[in-house]
Design a protein around this motif. Structure first.
Motif, PDB file in Angstrom:
ATOM      1  N   LYS A  86      -6.093   6.436 -10.644  1.00 42.22           N
ATOM      2  CA  LYS A  86      -5.559   7.629 -11.308  1.00 42.22           C
ATOM      3  C   LYS A  86      -6.020   8.898 -10.601  1.00 42.22           C
ATOM      4  N   LYS A  87      -7.279   8.917 -10.166  1.00 42.35           N
ATOM      5  CA  LYS A  87      -7.802  10.063  -9.418  1.00 42.35           C
ATOM      6  C   LYS A  87      -6.943  10.317  -8.182  1.00 42.35           C
ATOM      7  N   ALA A  88      -6.595   9.236  -7.479  1.00 41.60           N
ATOM      8  CA  ALA A  88      -5.782   9.353  -6.272  1.00 41.60           C
ATOM      9  C   ALA A  88      -4.380   9.859  -6.586  1.00 41.60           C
ATOM     10  N   LEU A  89      -3.793   9.330  -7.654  1.00 46.76           N
ATOM     11  CA  LEU A  89      -2.413   9.692  -7.986  1.00 46.76           C
ATOM     12  C   LEU A  89      -2.290  11.125  -8.492  1.00 46.76           C
ATOM     13  N   LEU A  90      -3.308  11.615  -9.179  1.00 47.27           N
ATOM     14  CA  LEU A  90      -3.289  13.004  -9.636  1.00 47.27           C
ATOM     15  C   LEU A  90      -3.355  13.969  -8.454  1.00 47.27           C
ATOM     16  N   TYR A  91      -3.942  13.484  -7.364  1.00 47.62           N
ATOM     17  CA  TYR A  91      -4.012  14.296  -6.143  1.00 47.62           C
ATOM     18  C   TYR A  91      -2.764  14.114  -5.273  1.00 47.62           C
ATOM     19  N   CYS A  92      -2.179  12.934  -5.323  1.00 45.34           N
ATOM     20  CA  CYS A  92      -1.086  12.551  -4.424  1.00 45.34           C
ATOM     21  C   CYS A  92       0.081  13.543  -4.473  1.00 45.34           C
ATOM     22  N   LYS A  93       0.619  13.859  -3.282  1.00 43.54           N
ATOM     23  CA  LYS A  93       1.698  14.848  -3.181  1.00 43.54           C
ATOM     24  C   LYS A  93       3.049  14.210  -2.869  1.00 43.54           C
ATOM     25  N   THR A  94       3.073  12.899  -2.702  1.00 43.90           N
ATOM     26  CA  THR A  94       4.297  12.215  -2.280  1.00 43.90           C
ATOM     27  C   THR A  94       4.880  11.341  -3.385  1.00 43.90           C
ATOM     28  N   LYS A  95       6.155  11.008  -3.235  1.00 45.77           N
ATOM     29  CA  LYS A  95       6.842  10.183  -4.224  1.00 45.77           C
ATOM     30  C   LYS A  95       6.345   8.745  -4.220  1.00 45.77           C
ATOM     31  N   TYR A  96       5.805   8.309  -3.074  1.00 46.95           N
ATOM     32  CA  TYR A  96       5.360   6.924  -2.938  1.00 46.95           C
ATOM     33  C   TYR A  96       3.931   6.886  -2.417  1.00 46.95           C
ATOM     34  N   PHE A  97       3.276   5.757  -2.644  1.00 46.53           N
ATOM     35  CA  PHE A  97       1.950   5.546  -2.069  1.00 46.53           C
ATOM     36  C   PHE A  97       1.774   4.072  -1.735  1.00 46.53           C
ATOM     37  N   LEU A  98       0.972   3.817  -0.729  1.00 45.21           N
ATOM     38  CA  LEU A  98       0.601   2.457  -0.348  1.00 45.21           C
ATOM     39  C   LEU A  98      -0.891   2.346  -0.546  1.00 45.21           C
ATOM     40  N   LEU A  99      -1.313   1.477  -1.454  1.00 40.94           N
ATOM     41  CA  LEU A  99      -2.728   1.357  -1.782  1.00 40.94           C
ATOM     42  C   LEU A  99      -3.349   0.109  -1.159  1.00 40.94           C
ATOM     43  N   VAL A 100      -4.576   0.283  -0.654  1.00 40.56           N
ATOM     44  CA  VAL A 100      -5.333  -0.821  -0.061  1.00 40.56           C
ATOM     45  C   VAL A 100      -6.740  -0.792  -0.634  1.00 40.56           C
ATOM     46  N   GLN A 101      -7.232  -1.922  -1.099  1.00 39.62           N
ATOM     47  CA  GLN A 101      -8.609  -1.986  -1.577  1.00 39.62           C
ATOM     48  C   GLN A 101      -9.566  -2.143  -0.396  1.00 39.62           C
ATOM     49  N   HIS A 102     -10.796  -1.678  -0.562  1.00 42.04           N
ATOM     50  CA  HIS A 102     -11.737  -1.534   0.556  1.00 42.04           C
ATOM     51  C   HIS A 102     -12.205  -2.841   1.193  1.00 42.04           C
ATOM     52  N   ASP A 103     -11.981  -3.953   0.544  1.00 48.21           N
ATOM     53  CA  ASP A 103     -12.400  -5.237   1.120  1.00 48.21           C
ATOM     54  C   ASP A 103     -11.212  -6.167   1.356  1.00 48.21           C
ATOM     55  N   ILE A 104     -10.066  -5.562   1.646  1.00 45.56           N
ATOM     56  CA  ILE A 104      -8.831  -6.309   1.894  1.00 45.56           C
ATOM     57  C   ILE A 104      -8.277  -5.930   3.265  1.00 45.56           C
ATOM     58  N   THR A 105      -7.899  -6.927   4.053  1.00 40.15           N
ATOM     59  CA  THR A 105      -7.255  -6.650   5.341  1.00 40.15           C
ATOM     60  C   THR A 105      -5.817  -7.155   5.305  1.00 40.15           C
ATOM     61  N   LEU A 106      -4.970  -6.503   6.071  1.00 35.63           N
ATOM     62  CA  LEU A 106      -3.561  -6.866   6.143  1.00 35.63           C
ATOM     63  C   LEU A 106      -3.301  -7.699   7.382  1.00 35.63           C
ATOM     64  N   ILE A 107      -2.602  -8.796   7.198  1.00 36.02           N
ATOM     65  CA  ILE A 107      -2.172  -9.640   8.308  1.00 36.02           C
ATOM     66  C   ILE A 107      -0.679  -9.396   8.494  1.00 36.02           C
ATOM     67  N   GLY A 108      -0.298  -8.834   9.630  1.00 36.62           N
ATOM     68  CA  GLY A 108       1.092  -8.449   9.839  1.00 36.62           C
ATOM     69  C   GLY A 108       1.261  -6.961   9.611  1.00 36.62           C
ATOM     70  N   ALA A 109       2.495  -6.517   9.458  1.00 38.94           N
ATOM     71  CA  ALA A 109       2.779  -5.094   9.228  1.00 38.94           C
ATOM     72  C   ALA A 109       3.546  -4.927   7.924  1.00 38.94           C
ATOM     73  N   PHE A 110       3.117  -3.989   7.103  1.00 35.54           N
ATOM     74  CA  PHE A 110       3.781  -3.745   5.824  1.00 35.54           C
ATOM     75  C   PHE A 110       5.114  -3.044   6.102  1.00 35.54           C
ATOM     76  N   PRO A 111       6.234  -3.622   5.649  1.00 31.27           N
ATOM     77  CA  PRO A 111       7.572  -3.089   5.980  1.00 31.27           C
ATOM     78  C   PRO A 111       7.994  -1.884   5.137  1.00 31.27           C
ATOM     79  N   VAL A 112       7.253  -0.803   5.238  1.00 34.06           N
ATOM     80  CA  VAL A 112       7.508   0.374   4.405  1.00 34.06           C
ATOM     81  C   VAL A 112       8.919   0.921   4.619  1.00 34.06           C
ATOM     82  N   LYS A 113       9.282   1.161   5.865  1.00 31.62           N
ATOM     83  CA  LYS A 113      10.573   1.777   6.158  1.00 31.62           C
ATOM     84  C   LYS A 113      11.737   0.911   5.679  1.00 31.62           C
ATOM     85  N   GLN A 114      11.651  -0.389   5.919  1.00 32.80           N
ATOM     86  CA  GLN A 114      12.733  -1.292   5.504  1.00 32.80           C
ATOM     87  C   GLN A 114      12.916  -1.267   3.996  1.00 32.80           C
TER      88      GLN A 114
END
Length: 260
Positions: A86-114
């Motif tokens: 909620k702290k992040a979203l109250l600050y957020c200036k964009t219509k969308y957000f991509l959230l990542v937790q601090h102990d999580i890694t992504l394998i591959g690429a998140f298809p945001v544009k698609q």
């Protein structure tokens, strides 16, 4: 709020045994470099510790020095996942957000544009943790469906083929709409549905629903063609969540609460 087009990349972090080391957060941030989408802003949000924590204070100083181009936000009281988000979203200036937790890694690429380019109605799109993906229902995802896609005047209308309609979702890595998620958190807090997580609210409410409607004790007994599917779809429609197939990307949990 008047929100700008675009996506903010948000990392949320809290005290874990490995601090003051930044190793886990570094791994998480580095894993997101495969996602080349031009994020409007990158933000790191720090939850407030439940007790005095010297190592956490040292960790925050190291992170701020290591990532000077990021916006750093700190809670003034313990918020758990819901409060930190909620702290992040109250600050957020964009219509969308991509959230990542601090102990999580992504394998591959998140298809945001698609996802943003596709024509369909959604609120949450998340990654799963299994390389083989969601192949069958689980306690957390009791119903998994292939979403409908239509061809209208030569144009595909509906979710991209790499998405699955799921009755449940995961907070590890997910893309969402800022206003939707902030409204949902406010609703959860006002109704006191949870003080910790958002994803669990969907799971608990839906579990109560199908157990009562089907008169069953476990998701394993939900009929493949349930006469209550309309009620289930109406509930899903308040969340509109989809999982990304693991052949595109998935996440790996580094278990920050136990890693030393």
């Amino acid at each position: 709020m008047t929100l700008k087009d675009g996506v903010s990349l948000i990392y949320i972090t809290s005290p874990i045994p490995s601090h003051p080391s930044t190793e886990l957060l570094d791994a998480s941030i580095n894993s997101m470099k495969s996602t080349t989408y031009p994020f409007y802003e990158k933000v790191i949000v720090y939850d407030f510790p439940t007790s005095s924590n010297i190592n956490y204070n040292k960790y925050k100083k190291k992170v701020k020095k290591k990532y000077p181009t990021y916006t750093h936000l700190e809670l003034k009281k313990h918020g758990h996942f819901i409060g930190t988000l909620k702290k992040a979203l109250l600050y957020c200036k964009t219509k969308y957000f991509l959230l990542v937790q601090h102990d999580i890694t992504l394998i591959g690429a998140f298809p945001v544009k698609q996802i943003l380019d596709a024509v369909f109605n959604w609120n949450i799109i998340f990654t799963h943790h299994k390389p083989k993906g969601l192949t069958k229902p689980t306690h957390w995802f009791p119903i998994i469906q292939k979403p409908r896609r239509l061809k209208v005047k030569g144009k595909i209308i509906g979710p991209p083929s790499f998405l699955l309609k799921t009755f449940g979702w995961s907070e590890r890595i997910f893309l969402s709409k800022t206003k939707f998620m902030l409204d949902k958190i406010n609703e959860i807090q006002q109704k006191k549905l949870s003080s910790k997580f958002v994803e669990s609210v969907f799971n608990k409410q839906f579990t109560k629903m199908f157990k009562k409607l089907e008169n069953i004790k476990t998701y394993k007994d939900i009929p493949k063609k349930s006469k209550h599917q309309k009620e289930y779809n109406n509930y899903w429609d308040t969340w509109k969540c989809y999982a990304i197939k693991s052949k595109v990307c998935y996440h790996k949990h580094l278990f920050g609460r136990t890693a030393k």
